[in-house]
Write a protein that holds these residues in place. Structure first.
Motif, PDB file in Angstrom:
ATOM      1  N   GLN A 199      12.395  -1.171 -13.166  1.00  0.00           N
ATOM      2  CA  GLN A 199      11.593  -1.108 -11.946  1.00  0.00           C
ATOM      3  C   GLN A 199      12.514  -1.376 -10.758  1.00  0.00           C
ATOM      4  O   GLN A 199      13.284  -2.328 -10.747  1.00  0.00           O
ATOM      5  CB  GLN A 199      10.466  -2.140 -12.004  1.00  0.00           C
ATOM      6  CG  GLN A 199       9.524  -2.072 -10.813  1.00  0.00           C
ATOM      7  CD  GLN A 199       8.316  -2.966 -10.997  1.00  0.00           C
ATOM      8  OE1 GLN A 199       7.775  -3.101 -12.086  1.00  0.00           O
ATOM      9  NE2 GLN A 199       7.893  -3.609  -9.911  1.00  0.00           N
ATOM     10  N   GLN A 200      12.421  -0.513  -9.739  1.00  0.00           N
ATOM     11  CA  GLN A 200      13.335  -0.597  -8.602  1.00  0.00           C
ATOM     12  C   GLN A 200      12.795  -1.452  -7.463  1.00  0.00           C
ATOM     13  O   GLN A 200      13.537  -2.163  -6.799  1.00  0.00           O
ATOM     14  CB  GLN A 200      13.619   0.810  -8.071  1.00  0.00           C
ATOM     15  CG  GLN A 200      14.247   1.739  -9.102  1.00  0.00           C
ATOM     16  CD  GLN A 200      15.672   1.372  -9.460  1.00  0.00           C
ATOM     17  OE1 GLN A 200      16.555   1.350  -8.613  1.00  0.00           O
ATOM     18  NE2 GLN A 200      15.903   1.047 -10.727  1.00  0.00           N
ATOM     19  N   TYR A 201      11.488  -1.373  -7.215  1.00  0.00           N
ATOM     20  CA  TYR A 201      10.893  -2.025  -6.051  1.00  0.00           C
ATOM     21  C   TYR A 201       9.677  -2.842  -6.479  1.00  0.00           C
ATOM     22  O   TYR A 201       9.149  -2.675  -7.585  1.00  0.00           O
ATOM     23  CB  TYR A 201      10.485  -0.982  -4.994  1.00  0.00           C
ATOM     24  CG  TYR A 201      11.541   0.060  -4.746  1.00  0.00           C
ATOM     25  CD1 TYR A 201      12.805  -0.298  -4.265  1.00  0.00           C
ATOM     26  CD2 TYR A 201      11.309   1.401  -5.029  1.00  0.00           C
ATOM     27  CE1 TYR A 201      13.795   0.659  -4.074  1.00  0.00           C
ATOM     28  CE2 TYR A 201      12.296   2.358  -4.838  1.00  0.00           C
ATOM     29  CZ  TYR A 201      13.537   1.981  -4.361  1.00  0.00           C
ATOM     30  OH  TYR A 201      14.519   2.917  -4.182  1.00  0.00           O
ATOM     31  N   ALA A 202       9.222  -3.718  -5.590  1.00  0.00           N
ATOM     32  CA  ALA A 202       8.011  -4.494  -5.848  1.00  0.00           C
ATOM     33  C   ALA A 202       6.798  -3.670  -5.419  1.00  0.00           C
ATOM     34  O   ALA A 202       6.848  -2.929  -4.438  1.00  0.00           O
ATOM     35  CB  ALA A 202       8.057  -5.808  -5.077  1.00  0.00           C
ATOM     36  N   TYR A 203       5.688  -3.821  -6.150  1.00  0.00           N
ATOM     37  CA  TYR A 203       4.473  -3.064  -5.861  1.00  0.00           C
ATOM     38  C   TYR A 203       3.270  -3.986  -5.758  1.00  0.00           C
ATOM     39  O   TYR A 203       3.174  -4.996  -6.471  1.00  0.00           O
ATOM     40  CB  TYR A 203       4.215  -2.028  -6.958  1.00  0.00           C
ATOM     41  CG  TYR A 203       5.219  -0.903  -6.980  1.00  0.00           C
ATOM     42  CD1 TYR A 203       5.103   0.180  -6.124  1.00  0.00           C
ATOM     43  CD2 TYR A 203       6.305  -0.949  -7.851  1.00  0.00           C
ATOM     44  CE1 TYR A 203       6.029   1.215  -6.131  1.00  0.00           C
ATOM     45  CE2 TYR A 203       7.243   0.089  -7.863  1.00  0.00           C
ATOM     46  CZ  TYR A 203       7.101   1.156  -7.009  1.00  0.00           C
ATOM     47  OH  TYR A 203       8.020   2.165  -7.011  1.00  0.00           O
ATOM     48  N   SER A 204       2.347  -3.608  -4.891  1.00  0.00           N
ATOM     49  CA  SER A 204       1.054  -4.280  -4.797  1.00  0.00           C
ATOM     50  C   SER A 204       0.092  -3.622  -5.792  1.00  0.00           C
ATOM     51  O   SER A 204       0.459  -2.684  -6.496  1.00  0.00           O
ATOM     52  CB  SER A 204       0.502  -4.163  -3.375  1.00  0.00           C
ATOM     53  OG  SER A 204       0.347  -2.785  -3.038  1.00  0.00           O
ATOM     54  N   SER A 210      -0.713  -3.782   0.054  1.00  0.00           N
ATOM     55  CA  SER A 210       0.718  -3.586   0.272  1.00  0.00           C
ATOM     56  C   SER A 210       1.159  -4.362   1.507  1.00  0.00           C
ATOM     57  O   SER A 210       0.357  -4.678   2.392  1.00  0.00           O
ATOM     58  CB  SER A 210       1.023  -2.099   0.442  1.00  0.00           C
ATOM     59  OG  SER A 210       0.445  -1.612   1.644  1.00  0.00           O
ATOM     60  N   THR A 211       2.436  -4.659   1.587  1.00  0.00           N
ATOM     61  CA  THR A 211       2.949  -5.460   2.703  1.00  0.00           C
ATOM     62  C   THR A 211       2.704  -4.783   4.045  1.00  0.00           C
ATOM     63  O   THR A 211       2.258  -5.429   5.010  1.00  0.00           O
ATOM     64  CB  THR A 211       4.447  -5.729   2.516  1.00  0.00           C
ATOM     65  OG1 THR A 211       4.658  -6.412   1.281  1.00  0.00           O
ATOM     66  CG2 THR A 211       4.995  -6.576   3.652  1.00  0.00           C
ATOM     67  N   ALA A 212       2.989  -3.496   4.140  1.00  0.00           N
ATOM     68  CA  ALA A 212       2.821  -2.801   5.420  1.00  0.00           C
ATOM     69  C   ALA A 212       1.355  -2.753   5.835  1.00  0.00           C
ATOM     70  O   ALA A 212       1.027  -2.966   7.014  1.00  0.00           O
ATOM     71  CB  ALA A 212       3.388  -1.389   5.331  1.00  0.00           C
ATOM     72  N   ASN A 300       8.735  -3.599  10.143  1.00  0.00           N
ATOM     73  CA  ASN A 300      10.190  -3.601  10.184  1.00  0.00           C
ATOM     74  C   ASN A 300      10.712  -4.410   9.007  1.00  0.00           C
ATOM     75  O   ASN A 300      10.101  -5.410   8.604  1.00  0.00           O
ATOM     76  CB  ASN A 300      10.687  -4.186  11.496  1.00  0.00           C
ATOM     77  CG  ASN A 300      10.361  -3.296  12.675  1.00  0.00           C
ATOM     78  OD1 ASN A 300      10.511  -2.079  12.612  1.00  0.00           O
ATOM     79  ND2 ASN A 300       9.908  -3.897  13.768  1.00  0.00           N
ATOM     80  N   ALA A 301      11.831  -3.978   8.452  1.00  0.00           N
ATOM     81  CA  ALA A 301      12.370  -4.637   7.270  1.00  0.00           C
ATOM     82  C   ALA A 301      13.884  -4.572   7.301  1.00  0.00           C
ATOM     83  O   ALA A 301      14.485  -3.972   8.203  1.00  0.00           O
ATOM     84  CB  ALA A 301      11.830  -3.975   5.999  1.00  0.00           C
ATOM     85  N   GLY A 319      12.070 -12.735   5.192  1.00  0.00           N
ATOM     86  CA  GLY A 319      12.873 -12.740   3.969  1.00  0.00           C
ATOM     87  C   GLY A 319      12.067 -12.563   2.700  1.00  0.00           C
ATOM     88  O   GLY A 319      12.595 -12.753   1.602  1.00  0.00           O
ATOM     89  N   VAL A 320      10.797 -12.183   2.832  1.00  0.00           N
ATOM     90  CA  VAL A 320       9.926 -11.980   1.668  1.00  0.00           C
ATOM     91  C   VAL A 320      10.036 -10.533   1.198  1.00  0.00           C
ATOM     92  O   VAL A 320      10.054  -9.598   2.010  1.00  0.00           O
ATOM     93  CB  VAL A 320       8.458 -12.313   2.018  1.00  0.00           C
ATOM     94  CG1 VAL A 320       7.535 -12.054   0.827  1.00  0.00           C
ATOM     95  CG2 VAL A 320       8.350 -13.761   2.480  1.00  0.00           C
TER      96      VAL A 320
END
Length: 344
Positions: A199-204, A210-212, A300-301, A319-320
Motif C-alpha cells: 500500500q502506497q498511501y493512507a486511505y479514509s 478524507s483529509t481534504a 496544502n500538503a 505533519g499528519v
C-alpha cells in the motif's frame, strides 16, 4: 410398677414417632415438558474476510488482490489519443518530457484491462516512480542509459523492442510510433510468481472522511501548467463526486468516448534535473510542496520521498499523514519555475 410402665411409654414414644418420619413416602417426580416446536437453528453467518486494494483503498474480498501491479509508460501525444485503458487505472503520474510534452506512468492492479496503450519509451525519472510498486513495468524502449536504469530495479521489465512472445503488438487505430499496445491481463497472468504491491498511501473509509474533504478549502477547478503545450485541468462534478479531466481546454476522453475522471487529484511541485540535456528528469527524492484535492476541496500538503524504492508520503500542515478517499488518483508532477498550479 405403675411408675415403671409410664416411664417405658415415655421412652418408646419418640422412637415410634422418629420411625414413622423415616418411612413416609417420597413425593412423586413430575414429568419434564415435551418440546412442541422445532429445535432452534442459528442463521448467523460470519462475514467474509476482506482486505484493502493496496493502490486504491477500496475494500475487496480477501485474496482477490494477490497479483502484481502493472506500470506502463503511456503516450500523451495528440497522435496517441484516445489512450486505451486509462479509465481503469489505480494511479496515473503525469510527467514533463522533451519538447514541453507530457507522458504518463500509469499503474493498474485493482482492475487490469485486457489491453493498454499506446506504450512509449522509458525516461530517467521513471525508475524512481515505479520502483516502490514492484511488479511489472511495460515500455517500448528508450535510450540505453535509461533502459539500463530501469532494468537495474527490482521491477520486472517488459520491453517492446526485445519482445519475442507476442505480448505487444501494433494496432491500426494510430500511426507509428503511437500504436504499440500491450496485452495487459495476459502479462499479469504470466507473472503469477510476483506478489502484490505494498500500500502506497493512507486511505479514509469514504470521500467524506478524507483529509481534504474534512479540512480543505472548496475547490471547483484545478488548473495545471507544464508548458505552453500541456495544461490539463480538473473540474469538480458534484453530482458524481469525481474530478473530470480536461486537456488544453477540451474534455480528455478515453477510447470509449467517456471523459476521464479521478477521485483524488494530487499536485507535486518538483525540480527538474538537466543532466540529460533535452530530456528533463523530474527530481523525486527529497521533498516539496503539494496539494491534495478530494470531494470538491483541497488542502496544502508536503510530499517527501526518501529514496528510489520508498513510496511518496504526503503530510498536512500539522505533519499528519494525508488520507486519500478510496478510488483512483491522478498525480501531476509540476515543474518548479516554468510550471504552475491554480486552484479556484
Amino acid at each position: 410398677m405403675r411408675r415403671k410402665s409410664v416411664l417405658a411409654t415415655t421412652l418408646v414414644l419418640p422412637v415410634i414417632l422418629l420411625a414413622a418420619g423415616c418411612t413416609s413416602a417420597a413425593p412423586e417426580k413430575s414429568a419434564s415438558p415435551t418440546p412442541t416446536g422445532p429445535a432452534y437453528v442459528s442463521t448467523y453467518e460470519a462475514p467474509a474476510a476482506t482486505q484493502l486494494a493496496p493502490l486504491r483503498g477500496n475494500t475487496v474480498p480477501a485474496g482477490t488482490m494477490d497479483h502484481p501491479s502493472l506500470a506502463a509508460k503511456i503516450d500523451n501525444h495528440e497522435g496517441a489519443r484516445p489512450q486505451v485503458g486509462l479509465d481503469r487505472t489505480d494511479i496515473v503520474f503525469e510527467e514533463l518530457v522533451e519538447g514541453g510534452l507530457t507522458r504518463y506512468v500509469a499503474v493498474w492492479q485493482y482492475d487490469i484491462p485486457s489491453e493498454i496503450g499506446p506504450v512509449r519509451s522509458i525516461r530517467p525519472m521513471d525508475p524512481d516512480i515505479i520502483s516502490p510498486f514492484g511488479g511489472l513495468v511495460a515500455y517500448s524502449g528508450g535510450q540505453e542509459v535509461f533502459v539500463n536504469m530501469m532494468m537495474n530495479t527490482p521491477v520486472r521489465n517488459l520491453v517492446f523492442d526485445y519482445d519475442t512472445s507476442g505480448i505487444f503488438y501494433r494496432y491500426d487505430a494510430h500511426e507509428a510510433p503511437h500504436n504499440v499496445i500491450l496485452h495487459a491481463s495476459d502479462a499479469v497472468k504470466q507473472a503469477a510468481d510476483l506478489g502484490a504491491p505494498q500500500q502506497q498511501y493512507a486511505y479514509s473509509t469514504d470521500i467524506a472522511t478524507s483529509t481534504a474533504a474534512l479540512d480543505g478549502a472548496p475547490t471547483a477547478n484545478i488548473a495545471v501548467v507544464f508548458s505552453p503545450e500541456r495544461f490539463p485541468n480538473y473540474t469538480w462534478d458534484e453530482a458524481n463526486k469525481v474530478w473530470l479531466r480536461n486537456q488544453e481546454g477540451a474534455p480528455d476522453l478515453d477510447d470509449k468516448g467517456k471523459q476521464l475522471q479521478a477521485t483524488n487529484v494530487v499536485t507535486m511541485r518538483v525540480d527538474i534535473d538537466g543532466t540529460y540535456g533535452e530530456v528533463p528528469k523530474t527530481v523525486l527524492t527529497g521533498s516539496g510542496a503539494a496539494t491534495v484535492s478530494t470531494g470538491g476541496k483541497t488542502i496544502n500538503a508536503t510530499w517527501s520521498k526518501a529514496n528510489a524504492g520508498s513510496p511518496i508520503r504526503f503530510v498536512d500542515g500539522n505533519g499528519v499523514v494525508v488520507r486519500l478517499a478510496p478510488g483512483n488518483t491522478w498525480i501531476e508532477l509540476v515543474p518548479n519555475g516554468q510550471g504552475s498550479v491554480t486552484l479556484q
